[in-house]
Design a protein around this motif. Structure first.
Motif, PDB file in Angstrom:
ATOM      1  N   THR A  82     -35.466  -4.282  29.469  1.00  0.00           N
ATOM      2  CA  THR A  82     -34.754  -3.789  28.287  1.00  0.00           C
ATOM      3  C   THR A  82     -33.474  -4.585  28.014  1.00  0.00           C
ATOM      4  OG1 THR A  82     -33.475  -2.161  29.564  1.00  0.00           O
ATOM      5  CG2 THR A  82     -35.608  -1.450  28.686  1.00  0.00           C
ATOM      6  N   GLU A  87     -35.609  -9.494  26.471  1.00  0.00           N
ATOM      7  CA  GLU A  87     -36.267  -8.775  25.372  1.00  0.00           C
ATOM      8  C   GLU A  87     -37.578  -9.430  24.944  1.00  0.00           C
ATOM      9  OE1 GLU A  87     -36.323  -5.614  22.504  1.00  0.00           O
ATOM     10  OE2 GLU A  87     -35.013  -5.972  24.201  1.00  0.00           O
ATOM     11  N   ALA A 138     -38.378   4.835  24.840  1.00  0.00           N
ATOM     12  CA  ALA A 138     -37.493   4.411  23.750  1.00  0.00           C
ATOM     13  C   ALA A 138     -37.685   2.925  23.461  1.00  0.00           C
ATOM     14  CB  ALA A 138     -36.043   4.701  24.121  1.00  0.00           C
ATOM     15  N   LYS A 142     -39.195   1.335  19.797  1.00  0.00           N
ATOM     16  CA  LYS A 142     -38.570   0.292  18.989  1.00  0.00           C
ATOM     17  C   LYS A 142     -39.587  -0.796  18.636  1.00  0.00           C
ATOM     18  CE  LYS A 142     -35.910  -2.896  20.767  1.00  0.00           C
ATOM     19  NZ  LYS A 142     -34.788  -3.681  21.334  1.00  0.00           N
ATOM     20  N   HIS A 143     -40.375  -1.190  19.620  1.00  0.00           N
ATOM     21  CA  HIS A 143     -41.360  -2.249  19.380  1.00  0.00           C
ATOM     22  C   HIS A 143     -42.547  -1.747  18.561  1.00  0.00           C
ATOM     23  CE1 HIS A 143     -39.565  -5.579  21.571  1.00  0.00           C
ATOM     24  NE2 HIS A 143     -39.081  -4.659  22.391  1.00  0.00           N
ATOM     25  N   ASP A 146     -41.424  -2.151  15.002  1.00  0.00           N
ATOM     26  CA  ASP A 146     -41.495  -3.561  14.626  1.00  0.00           C
ATOM     27  C   ASP A 146     -42.936  -4.004  14.343  1.00  0.00           C
ATOM     28  OD1 ASP A 146     -38.769  -3.690  14.950  1.00  0.00           O
ATOM     29  OD2 ASP A 146     -38.859  -4.627  16.937  1.00  0.00           O
ATOM     30  N   PRO A 151     -42.936   5.342  15.853  1.00  0.00           N
ATOM     31  CA  PRO A 151     -42.204   5.527  17.107  1.00  0.00           C
ATOM     32  C   PRO A 151     -42.631   6.793  17.847  1.00  0.00           C
ATOM     33  CG  PRO A 151     -40.803   6.040  15.228  1.00  0.00           C
ATOM     34  CD  PRO A 151     -42.053   5.418  14.680  1.00  0.00           C
TER      35      PRO A 151
END
Length: 198
Positions: A82, A87, A138, A142-143, A146, A151
């Motif tokens: 993270t 990343e 979490a 987020k990914h 994207d 989520p």
């Protein structure tokens, strides 16, 4: 004043440099991990960690906190994927990072330590979840956004990434998965969550 001179003066005053503090922290977490895994949560003391790491107990307490905070720092160490410099660039890479991190022998052993201590130390179990599974979910959420996903699917993806294989790992029935086994499980998990397969 040059950085070299500042570091020299800090060393002469007895204050560790930022690099020295980072190395000391890493050493403390390595020692703590070894002790928690070999003795269990309850049997480990800050005195033992500080003594083995070669630092003062006060230094350990001031830099990390009490024993539960130390254990949580050990757990967070499992989730270094993270950190900004680590990343992943897409959802598959993010899923790979979570899966591979939590399927290691060390991560599985830490999970066992928490399970063994959860009844006697319920707050530790909550802190483990907050610093471990919740962090991973979490991160996946987020990914997922994207990648055009929801989520809210993060808990499902997290479960699929661990699944029955992780349960068998916890029970000592399976070895760490091979790269190919991991690749297949990760691909299937991502495909299910993104709706690519029924």
């Amino acid at each position: 004043m040059s950085l070299w001179y500042r570091a020299l003066m800090a060393s002469k005053r007895g204050r560790p440099t930022a690099d020295e503090r980072a190395k000391r922290q890493e050493r403390v977490l390595e020692v703590a991990t070894e002790l928690f895994l070999s003795r269990g949560y309850e049997a480990v003391s800050l005195d033992a960690v500080a003594g083995t790491a070669g630092i003062a107990k006060r230094t350990l307490y001031e830099s990390i906190g009490d024993k539960s905070a130390l254990f949580c720092a050990v757990v967070r160490r499992q989730h270094r994927y993270t950190e900004p410099e680590s990343e992943p660039s897409d959802l598959v890479q993010a899923a790979e990072a979570v899966h591979r991190s939590l399927m290691t022998d060390q991560a599985v052993a830490l999970h066992r330590v928490v399970i063994a201590a959860a009844v006697s130390f319920p707050e530790l179990a909550k802190e483990f979840y907050a610093n471990g599974p919740a962090v991973a979910q979490a991160f996946l959420a987020k990914h997922l956004v994207d990648a055009g996903g929801s989520p809210e699917s993060a808990p499902l993806l997290f479960s699929l990434l661990l699944g029955e294989r992780h349960r068998r790992r916890l029970l000592g029935l399976d070895a760490e998965p091979t790269a190919e086994e991991s690749r297949v499980q990760i691909a299937e998990a991502v495909a299910v969550v993104l709706g690519d397969i029924a």
